[in-house]
Design an enzyme around this catalytic site. Structure first.
Site, PDB file in Angstrom:
ATOM      1  N   PRO A   6      95.718  91.510  -5.126  1.00 31.36           N
ATOM      2  CA  PRO A   6      94.507  90.830  -4.678  1.00 31.36           C
ATOM      3  C   PRO A   6      94.839  90.663  -3.351  1.00 31.36           C
ATOM      4  O   PRO A   6      95.458  90.142  -2.780  1.00 31.36           O
ATOM      5  CB  PRO A   6      94.240  89.625  -5.563  1.00 31.36           C
ATOM      6  N   GLU A   7      93.726  91.276  -2.457  1.00 28.50           N
ATOM      7  CA  GLU A   7      93.903  90.958  -0.914  1.00 28.50           C
ATOM      8  C   GLU A   7      92.882  90.086  -0.407  1.00 28.50           C
ATOM      9  O   GLU A   7      91.815  89.652  -1.413  1.00 28.50           O
ATOM     10  CB  GLU A   7      93.734  92.323  -0.359  1.00 28.50           C
TER      11      GLU A   7
ATOM     12  N   HIS B 287      97.312  87.100 -21.614  1.00 19.99           N
ATOM     13  CA  HIS B 287      97.510  86.890 -20.173  1.00 19.99           C
ATOM     14  C   HIS B 287      96.669  85.976 -19.517  1.00 19.99           C
ATOM     15  O   HIS B 287      96.678  85.756 -18.429  1.00 19.99           O
ATOM     16  CB  HIS B 287      97.470  88.220 -19.447  1.00 19.99           C
TER      17      HIS B 287
ATOM     18  N   ARG C   4     101.302  89.179 -14.432  1.00 21.63           N
ATOM     19  CA  ARG C   4     102.964  88.997 -13.793  1.00 21.63           C
ATOM     20  C   ARG C   4     103.222  87.748 -13.774  1.00 21.63           C
ATOM     21  O   ARG C   4     104.235  87.372 -13.388  1.00 21.63           O
ATOM     22  CB  ARG C   4     102.925  90.165 -12.728  1.00 21.63           C
TER      23      ARG C   4
ATOM     24  N   ARG D 159     106.552  90.370  20.525  1.00 18.20           N
ATOM     25  CA  ARG D 159     106.826  90.811  19.184  1.00 18.20           C
ATOM     26  C   ARG D 159     107.015  92.413  19.398  1.00 18.20           C
ATOM     27  O   ARG D 159     106.207  93.057  19.748  1.00 18.20           O
ATOM     28  CB  ARG D 159     105.625  90.827  18.285  1.00 18.20           C
TER      29      ARG D 159
END
Ligand SMILES: [Zn+2]
Length: 276
Positions: A2-3, A93, A111, A156
């Site tokens: 999930p983003e 789950h 997970r 960076r």
């Protein structure tokens, strides 16, 4: 995984149904998530009114008067909401049920890299919590713009793609969204971050906002569905212009989209449209 757009869509769905309601009960069936779910959590939340749900990066902040419930979906988690009387049997789950009079919110996480933690109000601002204090700027909030991005990229030397993924400059730009944003802004993903001009940072910041906004919209198109909580990234992947499309024609110039590996993650890009 999930983003940010998926988490934001989840936040909106949960908020619409649960904000302002008192918690009836919390049932934890499996405490062993990324960190153990506190044993006292059910007693902490019972009868307390949920004020609102905010998001910081990919963390959901469930705000109560006496503290904040912090949740994270990890690699595979999702919150589903069910109306009373239509709650399906719990699967293997499904680890947590948070019930309100209006709906039940159920945390599913095969997970178990997700998290559910409590931050008492007495410990101060939740933004200073160890999990939140090092997060970069929120890309969808007013503070994120080209000048700020330009300043943050000084010093960076890693590639811009990898700096975007690192999350300490800007949060929530996952692998799909990094490729898509760099394509949108016409920037070669390999260019060292500190080499980007101010003007290109302005374009990149705008591209990131646009790409994430479109993904939220794609996931948001299923908002009317009561239970569904996953899918923003999946839905967006279908409309992606370069991500996952190596060998296909670039939608702008027609040359083949390339796939390269940067920091063990795949990057998709067009060598003609994206310049150093
Ligand atoms: Zn092209």
């Amino acid at each position: 995984m999930p983003e940010l757009p998926e988490v934001e869509v989840t936040r909106r769905r949960l908020s619409a149904l649960l904000a302002g309601r008192p918690v009836r009960a919390l049932r934890v069936y499996e405490r062993r998530l990324r960190w153990p779910v506190p044993r006292t959590l059910a007693a902490i939340l019972a009868g307390r009114r949920l004020r609102q749900i905010d998001r910081r990066g990919k963390y959901l902040l469930w705000r109560f008067e006496h503290g904040v419930l912090i949740s994270h979906l990890g690699m595979s988690g999702s919150w589903r909401v069910y109306p009373p009387g239509q709650i399906p049997e719990r699967g293997p789950h499904d680890h947590v049920d948070l019930s309100f009079d209006t709906a039940l919110a159920r945390l599913t996480d095969p997970r178990r890299f997700g998290a559910l933690l409590w931050h008492p109000a007495a410990e101060g601002d939740v933004e200073r919590h160890r999990l939140l204090s090092n997060l970069g700027t929120e890309p969808l909030e007013p503070g994120f713009e080209g000048a700020q991005l330009f300043a943050a990229l000084r010093g960076r030397s890693a590639s811009i793609k990898q700096v975007l993924l690192a999350g300490d400059v800007v949060v929530g730009v996952g692998n799909i969204y990094a490729s898509e944003s760099l394509f949108d802004a016409g920037i070669d993903p390999r260019v060292p971050a500190q080499r980007l001009s101010r003007a290109r940072c302005v374009r990149l910041a705008a591209a990131i906002r646009r790409v994430l906004g479109e993904a939220i919209e794609a996931g948001g198109s299923t908002l009317r569905d009561f239970t569904g909580a996953d899918g923003a990234e999946g839905q967006y992947a279908r409309q992606a212009r370069v991500y996952g499309r190596d060998g296909s024609e670039c939608p702008v110039c027609g040359r083949p989209i390339r796939r390269i590996i940067q920091g063990q993650r795949a990057t998709y890009w067009c060598a003609r449209c994206q310049r150093r």
